[in-house]
Scaffold this active site. Structure first.
Site, short mmCIF file in Angstrom:
data_model
loop_
_atom_site.label_atom_id
_atom_site.label_comp_id
_atom_site.label_asym_id
_atom_site.label_seq_id
_atom_site.Cartn_x
_atom_site.Cartn_y
_atom_site.Cartn_z
N LEU A 45 0.89 -1.22 0.03
CA LEU A 45 -0.05 -0.12 -0.17
C LEU A 45 0.76 1.22 -0.07
O LEU A 45 0.71 2.29 -0.78
CB LEU A 45 -0.85 -0.07 1.18
CG LEU A 45 -1.78 1.42 1.22
CD1 LEU A 45 -2.73 1.06 -0.16
CD2 LEU A 45 -2.81 1.13 2.66
N TYR A 46 2.00 1.11 0.64
CA TYR A 46 3.00 2.27 0.76
C TYR A 46 3.25 2.61 -0.76
O TYR A 46 3.11 3.83 -1.25
CB TYR A 46 4.36 2.10 1.57
CG TYR A 46 5.30 3.07 1.21
CD1 TYR A 46 5.35 4.31 1.51
CD2 TYR A 46 6.51 2.68 0.63
CE1 TYR A 46 6.15 5.27 1.41
CE2 TYR A 46 7.63 3.52 0.62
CZ TYR A 46 7.35 4.88 0.86
OH TYR A 46 8.48 5.59 0.79
N ALA A 47 3.71 1.83 -1.48
CA ALA A 47 4.11 1.95 -2.98
C ALA A 47 2.80 2.41 -3.62
O ALA A 47 3.09 3.53 -4.45
CB ALA A 47 4.35 0.70 -3.49
N THR A 90 0.36 4.24 -2.54
CA THR A 90 0.04 5.69 -2.34
C THR A 90 1.08 6.70 -3.03
O THR A 90 0.85 7.71 -3.40
CB THR A 90 0.11 5.96 -0.91
OG1 THR A 90 1.41 5.56 -0.32
CG2 THR A 90 -0.83 5.11 0.14
#
Length: 337
Positions: free
Chosen positions: A152-154, A156
């Site tokens: 999810l970090y990537a 976002t």
């Protein structure tokens, strides 16, 4: 005196960038939430160092606080904005995904709105090498597709790139997105590998080595990184009208003053070689706990930095041995080990 608005000035990279800009004579307005994702005292120490310079002032606030952020940017009247504040960390996104939505999506949207209102000459924002996700062709080039995020970090950060492109197109805001590659160095984040390794080694503890050491990273020393950002501040993507001959391999958008940019050391260093260099610096072997690959992780990263050099004449090149030595010396001094 030009004014640069920098978000995340109590953070690892933001601190180093603000210090670099101040040393060059810029006025810097910082914005940071001082969140407790890691040791807040370390963040306060960074700000205290910056506050010794009369050309630095900071506002403590969250990116999600739209009114405060907009007010602070408007009062600063910056020539450029460098947006580094975010909820960082690949692994933490598995534990607390909502923090990434709040900070990286809502917060970044608020920042882009403030930049639009301020009519800045250049908006520069942090992305990550994690956007390359499942890509296997290396070194990673800015023109590759980034449609396979693994965390999810990537996701976002990929969304931030798309959001920024739309604003660059709609409002003609020259925008550069940085893709950082495994940044390390003094005053680093405690959740990063080198920090964890040094802390454990000096305490006589075992370090966790994932994928049984079969990993490689493009380790980028923080001083190189912020020098590259400083040069790129003066290199805004041109508007669509009146462009000259394009640079080979340029990621410049055909419909907006928008560009993505790798900032890495341009070498993929095996993790076990990195650990060996650390052992040489410490003068001891570090006991290792070999573990399986973590969820969302990738086996290797490697940046093509040809575009950075073509635009700025600079290519990061700090040897890993030198960077590790600098970090260990700082760690021993800061923590009095």
């Amino acid at each position: 005196m030009a004014t640069i608005f920098v978000t995340g000035t109590a953070g690892f990279i933001g601190f180093h960038l603000a210090k670099h800009l101040l040393d060059e004579g810029f006025s810097v307005v910082g914005y940071d939430g001082l969140t407790d994702y890691y040791d807040v005292n370390l963040k306060k120490t960074r700000h205290a160092i910056l506050e010794k310079n009369p050309n630095f002032r900071a506002q403590i606030g969250m990116l999600e606080d739209n009114n405060l952020l907009a007010k602070t940017v408007a009062e600063a009247q910056p020539d450029a904005i460098v947006h580094l504040a975010a909820q960082a960390g690949v692994r933490y996104s598995l534990e607390n995904p909502r923090a990434y939505i709040d900070s990286n999506l809502t917060g970044t949207f608020n920042l882009m709105e403030a930049a639009r209102e301020a009519k800045v000459d250049h908006l520069l924002m942090a992305s990550t090498s994690s956007v390359y996700g499942g890509n296997t062709q290396m070194p990673f080039e800015e023109t590759q597709k980034t449609d396979l995020p693994l965390t999810l970090y990537a996701a976002t950060k990929k969304a931030n790139e798309s959001m920024a492109h739309s604003y660059a197109h709609l409002w003609h805001i020259p925008t550069t997105m940085f893709r950082f590659f495994t940044v390390y160095g003094t005053y680093g984040r405690p959740d990063l590998a080198l920090f964890k390794f040094v802390r454990a080694a000096l305490a006589g503890e075992t370090i966790d080595v994932y994928n049984h050491g079969k990993m490689a990273r493009d380790f980028t020393y923080v001083d190189d990184l912020v020098h590259a950002i400083r040069l790129l501040v003066d290199t805004p993507p041109p508007q669509v009208e009146g462009r000259t001959t394009p640079i080979p391999g340029d990621s410049l958008s055909p419909v907006a003053p928008f560009r993505t940019m790798n900032i890495g050391n341009g070498a993929s260093v095996p993790l076990m070689e990195f650990i060996t260099e650390l052992e040489k610096t410490l003068g001891r072997e570090i006991p290792k706990n070999m573990m399986d690959m973590q969820m969302g992780d990738v086996p290797a990263t490697w940046a093509n930095t040809d575009l950075l050099e073509a635009l700025t004449g600079f290519r990061p090149n700090t040897p890993v041995a030198e960077g590790i030595r600098n970090f260990v010396n700082w760690y021993r001094d800061y923590y009095r080990v």
